[in-house]
Design a protein around this motif. Structure first.
Motif, PDB file in Angstrom:
ATOM      1  N   GLU A 329      55.648 -19.962  -6.332  1.00  0.00           N
ATOM      2  CA  GLU A 329      55.097 -19.108  -7.387  1.00  0.00           C
ATOM      3  C   GLU A 329      54.870 -19.938  -8.646  1.00  0.00           C
ATOM      4  N   PRO A 330      53.651 -19.920  -9.167  1.00  0.00           N
ATOM      5  CA  PRO A 330      53.351 -20.781 -10.317  1.00  0.00           C
ATOM      6  C   PRO A 330      54.194 -20.418 -11.537  1.00  0.00           C
ATOM      7  N   TRP A 331      54.525 -21.460 -12.280  1.00  0.00           N
ATOM      8  CA  TRP A 331      55.140 -21.263 -13.592  1.00  0.00           C
ATOM      9  C   TRP A 331      54.014 -21.222 -14.616  1.00  0.00           C
ATOM     10  N   ILE A 332      53.987 -20.166 -15.416  1.00  0.00           N
ATOM     11  CA  ILE A 332      52.903 -19.989 -16.391  1.00  0.00           C
ATOM     12  C   ILE A 332      53.499 -19.564 -17.728  1.00  0.00           C
ATOM     13  N   ASN A 333      52.610 -19.469 -18.737  1.00  0.00           N
ATOM     14  CA  ASN A 333      53.042 -18.985 -20.047  1.00  0.00           C
ATOM     15  C   ASN A 333      53.527 -17.543 -19.940  1.00  0.00           C
ATOM     16  N   GLU A 334      54.344 -17.160 -20.911  1.00  0.00           N
ATOM     17  CA  GLU A 334      54.669 -15.752 -21.046  1.00  0.00           C
ATOM     18  C   GLU A 334      53.494 -15.045 -21.709  1.00  0.00           C
ATOM     19  N   CYS A 348      49.756 -23.911 -16.118  1.00  0.00           N
ATOM     20  CA  CYS A 348      50.128 -23.401 -14.799  1.00  0.00           C
ATOM     21  C   CYS A 348      50.671 -24.567 -13.990  1.00  0.00           C
ATOM     22  N   ILE A 349      51.897 -24.418 -13.475  1.00  0.00           N
ATOM     23  CA  ILE A 349      52.541 -25.464 -12.686  1.00  0.00           C
ATOM     24  C   ILE A 349      53.024 -24.844 -11.377  1.00  0.00           C
ATOM     25  N   ASN A 353      53.190 -28.573  -0.600  1.00  0.00           N
ATOM     26  CA  ASN A 353      52.827 -29.774   0.152  1.00  0.00           C
ATOM     27  C   ASN A 353      51.997 -29.343   1.359  1.00  0.00           C
ATOM     28  N   PRO A 354      50.714 -29.759   1.426  1.00  0.00           N
ATOM     29  CA  PRO A 354      50.017 -30.627   0.481  1.00  0.00           C
ATOM     30  C   PRO A 354      49.911 -30.004  -0.920  1.00  0.00           C
ATOM     31  N   MET A 355      49.594 -30.847  -1.898  1.00  0.00           N
ATOM     32  CA  MET A 355      49.501 -30.376  -3.268  1.00  0.00           C
ATOM     33  C   MET A 355      48.475 -29.246  -3.359  1.00  0.00           C
ATOM     34  N   PRO A 356      48.848 -28.125  -3.964  1.00  0.00           N
ATOM     35  CA  PRO A 356      47.937 -26.976  -3.992  1.00  0.00           C
ATOM     36  C   PRO A 356      46.823 -27.155  -5.017  1.00  0.00           C
ATOM     37  N   THR A 357      45.744 -26.406  -4.794  1.00  0.00           N
ATOM     38  CA  THR A 357      44.701 -26.290  -5.813  1.00  0.00           C
ATOM     39  C   THR A 357      45.074 -25.140  -6.737  1.00  0.00           C
ATOM     40  N   LEU A 358      44.814 -25.312  -8.022  1.00  0.00           N
ATOM     41  CA  LEU A 358      45.154 -24.309  -9.029  1.00  0.00           C
ATOM     42  C   LEU A 358      43.869 -23.717  -9.594  1.00  0.00           C
ATOM     43  N   THR A 359      43.779 -22.398  -9.578  1.00  0.00           N
ATOM     44  CA  THR A 359      42.587 -21.688 -10.039  1.00  0.00           C
ATOM     45  C   THR A 359      42.986 -20.670 -11.092  1.00  0.00           C
ATOM     46  N   GLN A 386      37.083 -10.800 -26.797  1.00  0.00           N
ATOM     47  CA  GLN A 386      36.778 -10.788 -25.371  1.00  0.00           C
ATOM     48  C   GLN A 386      37.788 -11.594 -24.555  1.00  0.00           C
ATOM     49  N   ALA A 387      38.605 -12.414 -25.205  1.00  0.00           N
ATOM     50  CA  ALA A 387      39.629 -13.179 -24.485  1.00  0.00           C
ATOM     51  C   ALA A 387      40.788 -12.306 -24.052  1.00  0.00           C
ATOM     52  N   HIS A 388      40.849 -11.091 -24.560  1.00  0.00           N
ATOM     53  CA  HIS A 388      41.919 -10.176 -24.172  1.00  0.00           C
ATOM     54  C   HIS A 388      41.825  -9.839 -22.684  1.00  0.00           C
ATOM     55  N   GLY A 389      42.967  -9.838 -21.990  1.00  0.00           N
ATOM     56  CA  GLY A 389      42.968  -9.444 -20.592  1.00  0.00           C
ATOM     57  C   GLY A 389      44.138 -10.027 -19.835  1.00  0.00           C
ATOM     58  N   VAL A 390      44.073  -9.896 -18.512  1.00  0.00           N
ATOM     59  CA  VAL A 390      45.119 -10.381 -17.613  1.00  0.00           C
ATOM     60  C   VAL A 390      44.651 -11.707 -17.015  1.00  0.00           C
ATOM     61  N   TYR A 391      45.461 -12.744 -17.156  1.00  0.00           N
ATOM     62  CA  TYR A 391      45.147 -14.073 -16.651  1.00  0.00           C
ATOM     63  C   TYR A 391      46.037 -14.368 -15.442  1.00  0.00           C
ATOM     64  N   HIS A 392      45.404 -14.789 -14.364  1.00  0.00           N
ATOM     65  CA  HIS A 392      46.113 -15.152 -13.144  1.00  0.00           C
ATOM     66  C   HIS A 392      45.966 -16.647 -12.902  1.00  0.00           C
ATOM     67  N   CYS A 393      47.038 -17.249 -12.417  1.00  0.00           N
ATOM     68  CA  CYS A 393      46.951 -18.612 -11.889  1.00  0.00           C
ATOM     69  C   CYS A 393      47.230 -18.527 -10.395  1.00  0.00           C
ATOM     70  N   LEU A 394      46.264 -18.959  -9.604  1.00  0.00           N
ATOM     71  CA  LEU A 394      46.343 -18.890  -8.150  1.00  0.00           C
ATOM     72  C   LEU A 394      46.537 -20.288  -7.591  1.00  0.00           C
ATOM     73  N   ALA A 395      47.617 -20.476  -6.816  1.00  0.00           N
ATOM     74  CA  ALA A 395      47.907 -21.764  -6.166  1.00  0.00           C
ATOM     75  C   ALA A 395      47.693 -21.594  -4.665  1.00  0.00           C
ATOM     76  N   GLU A 396      46.919 -22.507  -4.061  1.00  0.00           N
ATOM     77  CA  GLU A 396      46.587 -22.402  -2.640  1.00  0.00           C
ATOM     78  C   GLU A 396      46.671 -23.765  -1.981  1.00  0.00           C
ATOM     79  N   ASN A 397      47.187 -23.791  -0.744  1.00  0.00           N
ATOM     80  CA  ASN A 397      47.012 -24.936   0.142  1.00  0.00           C
ATOM     81  C   ASN A 397      46.875 -24.404   1.569  1.00  0.00           C
ATOM     82  N   GLU A 398      46.826 -25.284   2.530  1.00  0.00           N
ATOM     83  CA  GLU A 398      46.536 -24.871   3.898  1.00  0.00           C
ATOM     84  C   GLU A 398      47.641 -24.042   4.526  1.00  0.00           C
ATOM     85  N   HIS A 399      48.797 -23.974   3.866  1.00  0.00           N
ATOM     86  CA  HIS A 399      49.919 -23.234   4.429  1.00  0.00           C
ATOM     87  C   HIS A 399      50.151 -21.888   3.743  1.00  0.00           C
ATOM     88  N   GLY A 400      49.403 -21.568   2.703  1.00  0.00           N
ATOM     89  CA  GLY A 400      49.583 -20.280   2.056  1.00  0.00           C
ATOM     90  C   GLY A 400      49.108 -20.292   0.615  1.00  0.00           C
TER      91      GLY A 400
END
Length: 635
Positions: A329-334, A348-349, A353-359, A386-400
């Motif tokens: 689960e990514p570590w993100i700002n509060e 977003c951190i 493994n393998p290293m995930p892509t962060l979106t 317009q910057a107001h809203g919900v921000y998601h950080c999505l981490a993906e690799n071949e295993h999930g």
């Protein structure tokens, strides 16, 4: 025999210098090859005061020096009676009168190995068995002198020994199985050991680890016969570990198990130690070792090293164990509250493994760039609402995949939205003021003509507000009561004021639908007149056709039918199409002259055709023509 003579000379010289006593000299150890012969050199002395009676006789015993124990007789000079195992095999080579007791034994066998004693018989009571003995060792193979330790890459000498105590047989030594040796050197030599003759051959070479366990041999044969003797040895080469084999680096899934193997080539067997980084895991003395790892976690990923050490050297080999796992689960700002115009860095951190892509996603839409790194930073500059809203950080690799989200709240000064306006509605005017801001803006109305401020504390003119998120809406409803502004005009002047902690603004609301309403009235009137004209033309056309069909143009149209015909057209405009309704009609308060204008509506127009009858107030031609006439009424 030359060698034997050389051995006997020192004995004879020694005897001359020794005072006459009962003494004997013979080799303590002597050896011979099976089926060959052996000469046991021997000399003796006796007290000088003794005079041999009828010569000197000698007896050789086997095993024991005491006749009363009845040891086997090997040789007896007085008779040929000997033990059966020595019958025809023994011969005295020395002259007893010369105190030489040298014995020859032919065709020796392994059973002849043992101690040999000499007994001197000088006659009468002068009989003496010497306690000294010679030990005969009968060999069926030559001896090879092997060092206790053979070390790789160090020069090695191996010596093959064979006895040379048979006058009639001369041995020859050859080394066998030496073809694989690096540059072997052979050195022959004759050695005297305890007054016995020994032939030797020394093999010199430098062994390598590859020679460990190889066989070498020394072969002996005698001239003029077919006897062949061999001795084989296996080389025990000590060497430091030269290879350490481990599994190749591999990837495994989190939660699985794996066994790491290590094989070490060394002599002697090494002590094998497994390390994880600098941490020692297991250690054992063996040529191979296995390390079992169960229920793997990312924490056990790393370098595993196998070290082999046997005292002659050490060697190690490492492998990398990679543990694959889906992104954490990514570590993100509060969640953040920011002021409009400011800037912020969103981080977003996530590990995987393998290293995930962060979106980065905002309200489900892609923002920023997709990165294949452990950390992703999204920079927001000069932030707008317009910057107001919900921000998601999505981490993906071949295993999930894994995601995390947070909110950004933007605080900003209030903004008046375009839908703010005053509109004409039934029985009055409705003014709507819509503003967006954070914190939620406060809305109030000001009527400059009446010098009245309308807000929550002053609920005149049906004032009400409601909010939707960061948007506030204020509404008032005005009704015409004949008010006039200070300048005497009849317009509706309404100002909207919006404010929060970051700013305030006051704007006059325009009566945006006034021109549209007048245009609707004009267009409706023109349209009604056009329809009436069309109907009149149509009626006249129909009337003329009826006259032609009856052949009496002067006859009244109405005479052909029982009931007068009435043709009419109604044009009625829906009141609701001329205004936008907001609220109930009963809530409106009228202000200004527009209320009278609204009542000036066209309801309908009617045409009546009257046949053959004069109507009062109507028009009739003076010539008495019976033509029809029309009357337009407004009802």
């Amino acid at each position: 025999m030359k060698g034997l003579e050389l051995l006997l000379l020192p004995l004879l010289l020694i005897l001359k210098d020794v005072s006459a006593q009962w003494n004997v000299w013979m080799p303590k150890e002597i050896s011979a090859m099976t089926n060959s012969c052996v000469v046991i050199p021997c000399s003796f002395t006796y007290p000088s005061g003794i005079r041999p009676y009828r010569g000197i006789h000698g007896i050789w015993y086997f095993g024991h020096p005491y006749p009363q124990l009845f040891p086997p007789v090997v040789y007896k000079s007085r008779t040929d009676i000997v033990h059966e195992s020595y019958s025809g095999r023994t011969k005295l080579l020395g002259d007893l009168m010369q105190k030489n007791c040298t014995l020859l034994i032919n065709n020796v066998g392994v059973e002849h190995s043992g101690r040999y004693y000499f007994r001197a018989d000088l006659g009468g009571a002068n009989i003496y068995t010497y306690p000294d003995f010679s030990h005969l060792q009968v060999l069926d193979q030559p001896n090879i002198d092997v060092p206790e330790e053979i070390v790789s890459d160090q020069s090695l000498d191996l010596t093959c020994y064979v006895p040379d105590n048979c006058p009639d047989m001369s041995p020859q030594i050859h080394w066998i199985y030496t073809d694989y040796l690096p540059d072997p050197v052979f050195t022959p030599d004759n050695v005297e050991d305890s007054n016995t003759a020994v032939l030797s051959s020394t093999l010199t070479f430098t062994p390598k680890p590859m020679h460990n366990g190889q066989r070498l041999g020394c072969r002996v044969h005698y001239e003029n016969n077919t006897f062949v003797y061999e001795r084989l040895i296996s080389l025990d080469i000590k060497y430091a570990p030269r290879t350490v084999w481990v599994n190749v680096s591999q990837e495994v899934m989190e939660g699985s198990s794996v066994v790491l193997h290590c094989d070490v080539d060394s002599n002697p067997a090494p002590t094998i130690t497994w390390y994880f980084g600098d941490q020692e895991l297991i250690s054992e003395v063996a040529s191979n070792s296995s390390l079992s790892l169960d229920n793997l976690t990312p924490e056990v990923e790393g370098v595993y090293t196998c070290v082999g050490d046997n005292g002659y050297g050490s060697m190690n080999t490492s492998m990398y164990l990679a543990v694959n796992y889906p992104p954490r689960e990514p570590w993100i700002n509060e969640s953040l509250t920011l002021l409009e115009g400011s800037s912020v860095s969103l981080q977003c951190i996530s590990k995987g493994n393998p290293m995930p892509t962060l979106t980065w996603l905002k309200d489900g839409e892609l923002v920023g760039t997709i990165t294949a790194e452990e950390r992703s930073i999204l920079e927001l500059h000069e932030i707008t609402p317009q910057a107001h809203g919900v921000y998601h950080c999505l981490a993906e690799n071949e295993h999930g995949r894994a995601s995390n989200s947070f909110n950004i709240t933007v605080e900003f000064a209030p903004i008046l939205l375009d839908d703010s306006k005053c509109t004409i509605v039934r029985e009055g005017v409705q003014c709507v003021c819509i503003a967006s801001g954070n914190p939620e803006p406060v809305i109030e109305f000001y009527l400059p003509d009446l010098n009245i401020t309308i807000n929550n504390s002053n609920s005149l003119f049906n004032y009400r507000t409601y909010s939707d998120g960061y948007t506030s809406t204020g509404i008032i409803k005005l009704q015409d009561k004949g008010e006039r502004g200070n300048n005497g005009d009849t317009g509706v002047h309404v100002h909207c004021g919006i404010s929060n902690i970051y700013g305030s603004e006051s704007i006059r609301l325009e009566l945006q639908q006034e021109k549209k309403f007048m245009m609707a009235v004009i267009v409706g009137t023109i349209g009604g007149v056009a329809v009436i004209a069309f109907i009149i033309a149509a009626v006249r056309y129909v009337g003329q056709n009826n006259k032609k069909e009856n052949g009496n143009p002067g006859q009244d149209v109405g005479s052909k039918v029982e009931n007068p015909s009435m043709f009419y057209s109604a044009v009625k405009k829906d009141k609701q199409s001329l205004r936008k309704k907001v609220g109930d009609d009963s809530d409106y308060q009228s202000v200004g002259p527009m209320a009278d204008m609204e009542r000036q509506e066209l309801n309908y127009a009617a045409l009546e055709f009257l046949h053959g009858r004069h109507r009062e107030g109507g028009f009739r031609r003076a010539d008495g023509d019976g033509s029809d006439y029309t009357e337009i009424k407004a009802k």
